[in-house]
Design a protein around this motif. Sequence first.
Motif, short mmCIF file in Angstrom:
data_model
loop_
_atom_site.label_atom_id
_atom_site.label_comp_id
_atom_site.label_asym_id
_atom_site.label_seq_id
_atom_site.Cartn_x
_atom_site.Cartn_y
_atom_site.Cartn_z
N ASN A 279 0.66 -13.01 7.39
CA ASN A 279 0.95 -12.59 6.03
C ASN A 279 1.58 -11.20 6.05
N LEU A 280 2.59 -11.01 5.20
CA LEU A 280 3.26 -9.72 5.13
C LEU A 280 2.44 -8.71 4.34
N ILE A 281 2.49 -7.47 4.81
CA ILE A 281 1.87 -6.33 4.13
C ILE A 281 2.95 -5.24 4.08
N GLU A 282 3.21 -4.73 2.90
CA GLU A 282 4.24 -3.69 2.74
C GLU A 282 3.57 -2.32 2.66
N LEU A 283 4.18 -1.36 3.34
CA LEU A 283 3.78 0.04 3.24
C LEU A 283 4.92 0.75 2.51
N VAL A 284 4.58 1.61 1.56
CA VAL A 284 5.57 2.27 0.71
C VAL A 284 5.31 3.77 0.68
N GLN A 285 6.37 4.55 0.87
CA GLN A 285 6.29 6.00 0.73
C GLN A 285 7.39 6.44 -0.20
N GLU A 286 7.02 7.17 -1.24
CA GLU A 286 8.01 7.71 -2.17
C GLU A 286 8.94 8.65 -1.42
N PHE B 139 0.84 -1.19 0.00
CA PHE B 139 0.00 0.00 0.00
C PHE B 139 0.88 1.24 0.00
N ALA B 140 0.57 2.20 -0.86
CA ALA B 140 1.25 3.49 -0.86
C ALA B 140 0.68 4.33 0.27
N VAL B 141 1.55 5.02 0.99
CA VAL B 141 1.13 5.88 2.10
C VAL B 141 1.82 7.23 1.99
N ASN B 142 1.27 8.22 2.67
CA ASN B 142 1.83 9.58 2.63
C ASN B 142 2.83 9.85 3.73
N ASP B 143 2.65 9.22 4.90
CA ASP B 143 3.54 9.45 6.04
C ASP B 143 3.80 8.11 6.73
N ILE B 144 4.82 7.41 6.26
CA ILE B 144 5.09 6.05 6.71
C ILE B 144 5.43 5.98 8.19
N ASP B 145 6.15 6.97 8.70
CA ASP B 145 6.52 6.96 10.12
C ASP B 145 5.29 7.12 11.01
N ALA B 146 4.39 8.03 10.63
CA ALA B 146 3.17 8.23 11.41
C ALA B 146 2.28 6.98 11.37
N GLU C 52 17.33 4.20 -1.21
CA GLU C 52 17.63 5.28 -2.17
C GLU C 52 17.55 4.80 -3.61
N GLU C 53 18.03 3.58 -3.85
CA GLU C 53 18.04 3.06 -5.22
C GLU C 53 16.62 2.87 -5.76
N LEU C 54 15.72 2.37 -4.92
CA LEU C 54 14.33 2.20 -5.35
C LEU C 54 13.57 3.53 -5.34
N GLY C 55 14.00 4.45 -4.49
CA GLY C 55 13.34 5.75 -4.42
C GLY C 55 12.17 5.79 -3.45
N PHE C 56 12.13 4.85 -2.53
CA PHE C 56 11.07 4.91 -1.53
C PHE C 56 11.48 4.28 -0.21
N THR C 57 10.70 4.61 0.82
CA THR C 57 10.85 4.02 2.15
C THR C 57 9.82 2.92 2.28
N VAL C 58 10.25 1.80 2.87
CA VAL C 58 9.34 0.66 3.05
C VAL C 58 9.24 0.29 4.52
N CYS C 59 8.11 -0.30 4.86
CA CYS C 59 7.87 -0.84 6.19
C CYS C 59 7.00 -2.07 5.98
N PHE C 60 7.28 -3.15 6.70
CA PHE C 60 6.46 -4.35 6.58
C PHE C 60 5.77 -4.64 7.91
N ILE C 61 4.50 -5.01 7.82
CA ILE C 61 3.72 -5.44 8.97
C ILE C 61 3.20 -6.84 8.69
N LYS C 62 2.67 -7.50 9.72
CA LYS C 62 2.04 -8.81 9.54
C LYS C 62 0.57 -8.72 9.94
N ASP C 63 -0.28 -9.39 9.15
CA ASP C 63 -1.69 -9.45 9.52
C ASP C 63 -1.89 -10.54 10.57
N ASN C 64 -3.14 -10.81 10.93
CA ASN C 64 -3.45 -11.77 11.98
C ASN C 64 -3.04 -13.20 11.62
N SER C 65 -2.82 -13.49 10.35
CA SER C 65 -2.40 -14.82 9.92
C SER C 65 -0.90 -14.89 9.65
#
Length: 139
Positions: A128-135, A86-93, A113-126
């Motif tokens: 499963n990984l979910i990635e958060l992406v901020q340009e 999921f793309a997000v506007n403020d990954i830290d918040a 820097e090479e990809l041009g975005f910041t990523v964060c991964f969370i896990k759902d209740n099962s």
Amino acid sequence: MNSLNPHHVARSVSNLEETIQWYQEKLGFTATLRRELPQFSTRQAFLELNGFRIEVFERENSARTYPSPVNVPDDLLAQGYKHIAFAVNDIDAIATELKQRNVEIALEPVADEELGFTVCFIKDNSGNLIELVQELNTL
């Protein structure tokens, strides 16, 4: 082929109701459809947020084909579909808010820097990984 547009991603889970509740409470999804498919011994739901849909199935006697990843790099050991992003506007918040909602953070926000975005991964209740992406240009 110009008419190809993303529609949904599907997940098979062990507990449909727990999964619906997790996605609603933790990420703000809405259940738009729930139904029984007795011919397949399956229950189905569609969850939606901002036009994105997740189709969730619970089938009797289903089993996970590989264990939930311990960490993000280990997930790459199993071939197949990896995660939703999921793309997000403020990954830290958002990471801070998700921690307050007791969501497991699998990888704290990190800039690539090479990809041009910041990523964060969370896990759902099962697990499963979910990635958060901020340009990076929106930081």
